[in-house]
Design an enzyme around this catalytic site. Structure first.
Site, PDB file in Angstrom:
ATOM      1  N   CYS A 115       0.832  -1.196   0.000  1.00  0.00           N
ATOM      2  CA  CYS A 115       0.000   0.000   0.000  1.00  0.00           C
ATOM      3  C   CYS A 115       0.876   1.259   0.000  1.00  0.00           C
ATOM      4  CB  CYS A 115      -0.988  -0.041   1.156  1.00  0.00           C
ATOM      5  SG  CYS A 115      -2.365   1.126   0.956  1.00  0.00           S
ATOM      6  N   HIS A 215      -3.523  -5.115   0.503  1.00  0.00           N
ATOM      7  CA  HIS A 215      -3.002  -5.557   1.807  1.00  0.00           C
ATOM      8  C   HIS A 215      -3.030  -7.079   1.898  1.00  0.00           C
ATOM      9  CE1 HIS A 215      -2.534  -1.767   4.120  1.00  0.00           C
ATOM     10  NE2 HIS A 215      -3.363  -1.311   3.188  1.00  0.00           N
ATOM     11  N   GLU A 217      -1.373  -8.938   3.806  1.00  0.00           N
ATOM     12  CA  GLU A 217      -1.289  -9.398   5.201  1.00  0.00           C
ATOM     13  C   GLU A 217      -2.658  -9.546   5.851  1.00  0.00           C
ATOM     14  OE1 GLU A 217      -2.035  -5.129   5.852  1.00  0.00           O
ATOM     15  OE2 GLU A 217      -0.948  -6.290   4.342  1.00  0.00           O
TER      16      GLU A 217
END
Length: 236
Positions: A115, A215, A217
């Protein structure tokens, strides 16, 4: 395991509250980031903002680097004035992460930008950013709910490193209101959203130097971080 690669992850520098009454400046990171590294077999270490002059020495101790998401970059870094919807910059973090990235590129340490991290990679290479994406694409699908990840599809570019890791089309976790405008020198756009927004970029070549606007994660797909950790392990 003695051979687990050491992966540095950059952090926020912000005012935070915790416990009964603590309200102090803090270097912090959502727990999803270190867990993401750990699930891929890496050792995660947090890299709070520091003197940029120390960045090269820090990177020499790392096997890989993750540039985490966070605040908007200072638009002065790419020669622009702040948009009314732009967030307040954090110059200490900007300077530190730009120095870390420069050192990682110089030392051929694998890098994954997430990001803000991808945007930082683009600005470091001389590129620019769209400061408020809805002005350009006419919708808020990249960031519809503040503080929550939503999903939209992206299409990786075949023949790129990113395209080799991901399927022809995949849904990703998104939360951003800025995006790549002019691509930085030497970078290649490697995935796009349906509205044309650049969703991934990379430096061509054999080294792992990839940025993604989403994202990873925040979801269970470990392909990107596993590729980073494997690249980091090969350095040893």
């Amino acid at each position: 395991m003695d051979n687990q690669p050491l992966i540095g992850v950059t952090t926020y520098l912000t005012q935070a509250r915790w416990g009964v009454a603590w309200d102090l400046p803090a270097a912090l990171l959502p727990a999803a980031y270190p867990r993401y590294v750990q699930r891929a077999g890496g050792l995660a270490v947090m890299l709070p903002p520091d003197d940029p002059a120390t960045a090269a020495a820090v990177v020499r101790r790392l096997d890989g680097l993750v540039l985490a998401g966070g605040e908007d970059l200072d638009p002065a870094l790419y020669g622009d004035r702040p948009h009314p919807r732009a967030g307040a910059p954090v110059p200490e973090r900007d300077r530190w992460e730009l120095a870390l990235l420069a050192a990682a590129l110089e030392q051929d340490v694998p890098v994954l930008g997430i990001c803000r991290g991808m945007q930082l990679m683009n600005v470091h290479a001389g590129g620019t950013l769209i400061q408020h994406l809805p002005d350009e694409v006419g919708h808020e699908d990249h960031n519809p709910v503040a503080g929550s990840f939503t999903e939209h599809p992206v299409k990786p570019v075949p023949g790129t490193f990113t395209g080799g890791l991901l399927p022809e089309s995949c849904d990703v976790a998104t939360h951003h209101h800025q995006a790549v405008d002019r691509l930085g020198e030497g970078l290649v756009a490697t995935a796009h959203a349906e509205d044309g927004t650049v969703e991934a970029l990379e430096y061509p070549g054999d080294s792992f130097r990839v940025g993604v606007q989403w994202h990873p994660e925040a979801r269970d797909d470990l392909r990107l971080i596993e590729a980073l950790v494997h690249a980091a392990a090969r350095r040893g």
